[in-house]
Design a protein around this motif. Structure first.
Motif, PDB file in Angstrom:
ATOM      1  N   ASN A  11       0.820  -1.210   0.000  1.00 29.17           N
ATOM      2  CA  ASN A  11       0.000   0.000   0.000  1.00 29.17           C
ATOM      3  C   ASN A  11       0.856   1.262   0.000  1.00 29.17           C
ATOM      4  O   ASN A  11       0.538   2.236  -0.702  1.00 29.17           O
ATOM      5  CB  ASN A  11      -0.956   0.016   1.189  1.00 29.17           C
ATOM      6  CG  ASN A  11      -2.096  -0.957   1.021  1.00 29.17           C
ATOM      7  OD1 ASN A  11      -2.384  -1.433  -0.073  1.00 29.17           O
ATOM      8  ND2 ASN A  11      -2.750  -1.258   2.127  1.00 29.17           N
ATOM      9  N   SER A  15       0.927   3.939  -3.054  1.00 33.32           N
ATOM     10  CA  SER A  15       0.615   5.347  -2.824  1.00 33.32           C
ATOM     11  C   SER A  15       1.668   6.251  -3.468  1.00 33.32           C
ATOM     12  O   SER A  15       1.329   7.242  -4.127  1.00 33.32           O
ATOM     13  CB  SER A  15       0.515   5.615  -1.324  1.00 33.32           C
ATOM     14  OG  SER A  15       0.224   6.967  -1.090  1.00 33.32           O
ATOM     15  N   ARG A 109       6.005  11.422   0.314  1.00 34.74           N
ATOM     16  CA  ARG A 109       5.484  10.104  -0.095  1.00 34.74           C
ATOM     17  C   ARG A 109       6.612   9.081  -0.146  1.00 34.74           C
ATOM     18  O   ARG A 109       6.426   7.920   0.208  1.00 34.74           O
ATOM     19  CB  ARG A 109       4.801  10.177  -1.460  1.00 34.74           C
ATOM     20  CG  ARG A 109       3.558  10.979  -1.482  1.00 34.74           C
ATOM     21  CD  ARG A 109       2.452  10.248  -0.730  1.00 34.74           C
ATOM     22  NE  ARG A 109       1.240  11.034  -0.879  1.00 34.74           N
ATOM     23  CZ  ARG A 109       0.049  10.549  -0.827  1.00 34.74           C
ATOM     24  NH1 ARG A 109      -0.147   9.279  -0.609  1.00 34.74           N
ATOM     25  NH2 ARG A 109      -0.987  11.327  -0.971  1.00 34.74           N
TER      26      ARG A 109
END
Length: 145
Positions: A11, A15, A109
């Motif tokens: 995940n 992302s 991120r």
């Protein structure tokens, strides 16, 4: 690797991957509309993101993560922002500063994805290297504006 850890890592990487795809789509439009004085900076970022997407995809696949390449609705938001900014102002050095600030969010991120991976993982090492290269490009932009 435990299943929950694998799912969390997948995940986190997805992302980051989505963010890179989304922002790359915005850059395609920005390169077309930007003033010549900033196109090289944008093209350099776009090219790096394209390479990074390819490497992440290949390494994640080797790691057992199948990543979705469709991106998110944010790609449309990025394109709309470029169109609006172009409509109401010039896509010049002030726009370039906004790009650099946006890229700092991409670095975050990277940070999130890196935290989810083991330091012994090849993908972890790759993301650290990509983040470092991106930070260097951001610094170059802030020096230029």
């Amino acid at each position: 690797m435990p299943s929950k850890t694998t799912h969390t890592a997948h995940n986190c990487v997805q992302s980051l991957f989505d963010t890179l795809i989304d922002i790359s789509e915005g850059y395609t439009l920005l390169i077309e509309r930007a003033e010549p004085s900033i196109r090289a900076f944008i093209r350099d970022l776009a090219d790096q993101h394209t390479r990074d997407i390819s490497v992440i995809d290949a390494q994640a696949s080797a790691h057992g993560f199948e990543l979705d390449r469709s991106g998110t609705v944010m790609s449309e938001v990025h394109k709309a922002a470029v169109k609006l900014r172009d409509l109401f102002s010039d896509l010049d050095r002030t726009a370039l500063e906004a790009v650099a600030e946006g890229e700092e969010n991409v670095v975050k991120r990277y940070d999130d994805a890196i935290k989810c991976l083991s330091p012994d993982d090849t993908l972890h090492t790759t993301l650290v290297e990509q983040r470092s290269a991106l930070r260097s490009k951001i610094a170059d932009i802030f020096e230029a504006v």
